[in-house]
Design an enzyme around this catalytic site. Structure first.
Site, PDB file in Angstrom:
ATOM      1  N   MET A 263       0.841  -1.192   0.000  1.00  0.00           N
ATOM      2  CA  MET A 263       0.000   0.000   0.000  1.00  0.00           C
ATOM      3  C   MET A 263       0.879   1.245   0.000  1.00  0.00           C
ATOM      4  O   MET A 263       1.831   1.332   0.775  1.00  0.00           O
ATOM      5  CB  MET A 263      -0.925   0.017   1.218  1.00  0.00           C
ATOM      6  CG  MET A 263      -1.934  -1.105   1.239  1.00  0.00           C
ATOM      7  SD  MET A 263      -3.212  -0.899   2.517  1.00  0.00           S
ATOM      8  CE  MET A 263      -2.233  -0.928   4.028  1.00  0.00           C
TER       9      MET A 263
ATOM     10  N   CYS B 285      -0.693   4.564  -0.189  1.00  0.00           N
ATOM     11  CA  CYS B 285      -1.465   5.732   0.237  1.00  0.00           C
ATOM     12  C   CYS B 285      -2.767   5.244   0.874  1.00  0.00           C
ATOM     13  O   CYS B 285      -3.101   4.051   0.846  1.00  0.00           O
ATOM     14  CB  CYS B 285      -1.774   6.658  -0.945  1.00  0.00           C
ATOM     15  SG  CYS B 285      -2.754   5.863  -2.233  1.00  0.00           S
TER      16      CYS B 285
ATOM     17  N   CYS C  30      -5.138   3.232  -1.271  1.00  0.00           N
ATOM     18  CA  CYS C  30      -4.884   1.783  -1.346  1.00  0.00           C
ATOM     19  C   CYS C  30      -5.604   1.054  -0.217  1.00  0.00           C
ATOM     20  O   CYS C  30      -6.186  -0.022  -0.415  1.00  0.00           O
ATOM     21  CB  CYS C  30      -3.382   1.512  -1.256  1.00  0.00           C
ATOM     22  SG  CYS C  30      -2.401   2.171  -2.608  1.00  0.00           S
TER      23      CYS C  30
ATOM     24  N   TYR D 240      -2.350  -6.583  -3.712  1.00  0.00           N
ATOM     25  CA  TYR D 240      -1.461  -6.314  -2.577  1.00  0.00           C
ATOM     26  C   TYR D 240      -0.993  -7.632  -1.945  1.00  0.00           C
ATOM     27  O   TYR D 240      -1.572  -8.694  -2.172  1.00  0.00           O
ATOM     28  CB  TYR D 240      -2.175  -5.445  -1.537  1.00  0.00           C
ATOM     29  CG  TYR D 240      -2.630  -4.133  -2.131  1.00  0.00           C
ATOM     30  CD1 TYR D 240      -1.766  -3.042  -2.188  1.00  0.00           C
ATOM     31  CD2 TYR D 240      -3.899  -4.006  -2.687  1.00  0.00           C
ATOM     32  CE1 TYR D 240      -2.167  -1.846  -2.776  1.00  0.00           C
ATOM     33  CE2 TYR D 240      -4.308  -2.821  -3.275  1.00  0.00           C
ATOM     34  CZ  TYR D 240      -3.438  -1.742  -3.314  1.00  0.00           C
ATOM     35  OH  TYR D 240      -3.833  -0.581  -3.905  1.00  0.00           O
TER      36      TYR D 240
ATOM     37  N   CYS E 295      22.937  -1.571  16.089  1.00  0.00           N
ATOM     38  CA  CYS E 295      22.560  -0.157  16.157  1.00  0.00           C
ATOM     39  C   CYS E 295      21.267   0.071  16.927  1.00  0.00           C
ATOM     40  O   CYS E 295      21.240   0.822  17.898  1.00  0.00           O
ATOM     41  CB  CYS E 295      22.446   0.425  14.751  1.00  0.00           C
ATOM     42  SG  CYS E 295      21.993   2.179  14.744  1.00  0.00           S
TER      43      CYS E 295
ATOM     44  N   CYS F  38      23.677   2.531  18.639  1.00  0.00           N
ATOM     45  CA  CYS F  38      23.347   3.933  18.355  1.00  0.00           C
ATOM     46  C   CYS F  38      22.106   4.415  19.099  1.00  0.00           C
ATOM     47  O   CYS F  38      22.133   5.458  19.770  1.00  0.00           O
ATOM     48  CB  CYS F  38      23.117   4.126  16.858  1.00  0.00           C
ATOM     49  SG  CYS F  38      24.339   3.343  15.793  1.00  0.00           S
TER      50      CYS F  38
ATOM     51  N   CYS G 175      30.883  41.491  13.220  1.00  0.00           N
ATOM     52  CA  CYS G 175      30.208  40.228  13.516  1.00  0.00           C
ATOM     53  C   CYS G 175      29.926  39.387  12.277  1.00  0.00           C
ATOM     54  O   CYS G 175      30.179  38.192  12.259  1.00  0.00           O
ATOM     55  CB  CYS G 175      28.896  40.495  14.246  1.00  0.00           C
ATOM     56  SG  CYS G 175      29.093  40.641  16.029  1.00  0.00           S
ATOM     57  N   CYS G 176      29.336  39.996  11.257  1.00  0.00           N
ATOM     58  CA  CYS G 176      28.920  39.218  10.096  1.00  0.00           C
ATOM     59  C   CYS G 176      29.643  39.685   8.839  1.00  0.00           C
ATOM     60  O   CYS G 176      29.061  39.744   7.758  1.00  0.00           O
ATOM     61  CB  CYS G 176      27.414  39.276   9.900  1.00  0.00           C
ATOM     62  SG  CYS G 176      26.733  40.942  10.001  1.00  0.00           S
TER      63      CYS G 176
END
Length: 542
Positions: A11, A13, A16, A63, A120, A125, A539-540
């Site tokens: 599927m 969407c 579906c 499907y 992981c 992680c 500064c910039c």
């Protein structure tokens, strides 16, 4: 009425889902509700409708489906009859390869001896970054830099923190691994420990005994495990690796950490910020494989936070009698918990690789070429079990490319601009060459280092510990490398990686527009130091 749950694949969407729901509800005595977000169909029906009928109906709608809860799940879409691929492991490299191989028309058998998802998501992680972030929040409660905002010692409910962390781990494992298995009929999952019987067959020993799996191509993606140094007395003690540390039953009063690299420094700082006294024992220096300025800078940060760092220190013996005792030069060290974070070793033992001609390097890592192929032409390898850098995004990229190649394509992995991040605070991030690496390779180079008190955003944040260092060809030439110790270094480094990848010069970087106030503006300022004194700029200033 009976109720069945169907896992629906394919599927794309909500429309579906409506199509599947309509097809099921046209069956006599069926009341179905289909969720696109969950990829699930909940079907209530009379006893006259069989599960096979439900599956055939979804198939007719275009499907795939699996009957959830069935002891022998029925896949709606037939298995491909093309190339047969066996993948040993189920981590990032393995899954990336399995998904891509099925996209190329292969049928994949995925074999895992432990927990689905590999390092992981389960013990690396994800849980570590949750713990690191929690520690950062706790630290900021007591040490945030702004006057007028009350600072207070945090209340640490360790068990609640670990429970939340593990809940998110389980959620991601289900969403990013189990759901993919359930939704991809071209991937068959086998639980068990695999070993090569011959060049085209594996024997897998699992809960249901032994089974033989024959394939045309193989991918070894077995990852790595903590390496335990041979210190007298250590083996008989309840020491931690990172796996145990992240789910420890209690927050230790004094944690001793053996190691000075990524896992050691990340967890050492996290435990300190959550309330433990911490002592680090490093064989040489902190982050000894990186530019020395990074290790020295991080050690200074750690010592300011109360972490004791003992460099060039290796315990000669370990004892345990309710507390850990470590013999070190100059005396003894006592703590109630010991974390061994001295690197990781490839999981390649007992795979029978010698039987099929797969060569290993002296550390036990699988030797691969630029296309992830081993010394056996039909066997590939990717991830931490190889000599490639041990980062999850490298593993996933290598797994994808290995799948392209083992299904007849030609893809290589360029690690020349691989960014790397260590999630301490400030973060450590690198890409490309250090000055020493460049000069050793015969590449003329020069470097400039910009202290963060020259970066306006760092000043505004009141967080000026750290620096940005750029390595380049002489005369404002091509950028060769970057080393950063800073808040958001992991975000800064990607801009440097793109600059190196696109062969930008220091002059071009110094002339590039960077948003103000941002930390990444520090790259521009550092580039300007090759020709200017940035302290004399407004500064910039462009």
């Amino acid at each position: 009425m009976a109720t069945h749950l169907l896992k629906v694949s394919g599927m794309t969407c909500a429309r579906c889902a409506n199509k599947v729901e309509g097809a099921l509800n046209r069956l006599p005595g069926v009341q179905a509700s289909v969720s696109y977000e969950d990829a699930l169909a909940t079907v209530a029906h009379t006893g006259d409708v069989t599960s096979e009928t439900l599956l055939r109906t979804v198939r007719a709608a275009g499907y795939g489906a699996t009957l959830i809860g069935d002891s022998a799940p029925k896949r709606l879409t037939p298995k491909p009859r093309g190339l047969q691929v066996a993948v040993i492991g189920s981590g990032s490299a393995a899954f990336a390869a399995a998904i891509r191989a099925t996209e190329e028309g292969a049928h994949v058998t995925l074999i895992e001896s432990g927990t689905l998802g590999g390092t992981c998501v389960n013990v690396g992680c994800v849980p570590s970054k949750i713990m690191i972030r929690a520690a950062h929040v706790a630290h900021m409660q007591a040490h945030q830099p702004f006057e007028g905002i009350a600072r207070k010692a945090p209340r640490i409910a360790w068990h609640e923190l670990v429970a939340q962390q593990q809940s998110r781990v389980e959620e991601l494992r289900a969403a990013k691994y189990q759901r993919i298995l359930d939704g991809n009929p071209a991937i068959r999952f086998v639980q068990g420990r695999a070993r090569f019987e011959d060049a085209h067959a594996l024997v897998v020993t699992g809960p249901r005994g032994e089974q033989r799996i024959v394939a045309d191509r193989f991918l070894i993606a077995t990852g790595a495990s903590p390496s335990i140094p041979e210190i007298p007395g250590l083996a008989g003690t309840p020491y931690w690796t990172s796996t145990e540390a992240l789910v420890a039953e209690e927050l230790p009063k004094h944690l001793i950490v053996i190691g000075g690299s990524v896992v050691a420094v990340e967890l050492a700082q996290a435990f300190r910020r959550l309330g433990s006294k911490v002592t680090i024992l490093a064989r040489s220096t902190l982050l000894s494989r990186e530019d020395p300025e990074l290790g020295r800078g991080l050690q200074d940060v750690f010592e300011r936070e109360g972490i004791r760092v003992l460099t060039h220190t290796v315990p000669s013996a370990v004892t345990y009698d309710g507390a850990f005792g470590l013999e070190i030069p100059g005396g003894a060290l006592v703590g109630d918990a010991l974390l061994v974070a001295a690197g990781r070793r490839p999981n390649t033992a007992d795979l029978g690789l010698d039987r099929v001609g797969v060569a290993l390097d002296p550390t036990g890592a699988v030797i691969v070429d630029e296309r992830m192929r081993t010394s056996a032409a039909h066997i590939y390898a990717a991830g931490d079990c190889t000599s490639q850098p041990q980062y999850v995004y490298v593993a996933a990229a290598a797994g994808t490319r290995a799948a392209v190649n083992l299904t007849g394509g030609a893809a290589s992995l360029d690690l020349g601009t691989m960014p790397a991040v260590i999630f301490t605070d400030p973060q450590v991030a690198t890409v490309g060459l250090t000055l020493e690496e460049a000069l050793t390779a015969g590449q003329p180079a020069e470097a400039r280092t910009l202290a963060l008190d020259n970066v306006p955003r760092a000043l505004a944040n009141f967080e000026t510990q750290g620096f940005i260092k750029l390595v380049a060809e002489p005369g404002q030439g091509r950028l060769l490398g970057a080393q950063v110790l800073a808040d958001s270094a992991g975000e800064i480094i990607q801009a440097a990686a793109l600059a190196i990848r696109n062969r930008m010069t220091i002059a071009e970087m110094a002339d590039q527009l960077f948003p103000y106030l941002t930390m990444v503006e520090g790259l521009k300022l550092c580039a300007q130091t090759f020709t200017k004194d940035v302290k004399m700029l407004s500064c910039c200033a462009a």
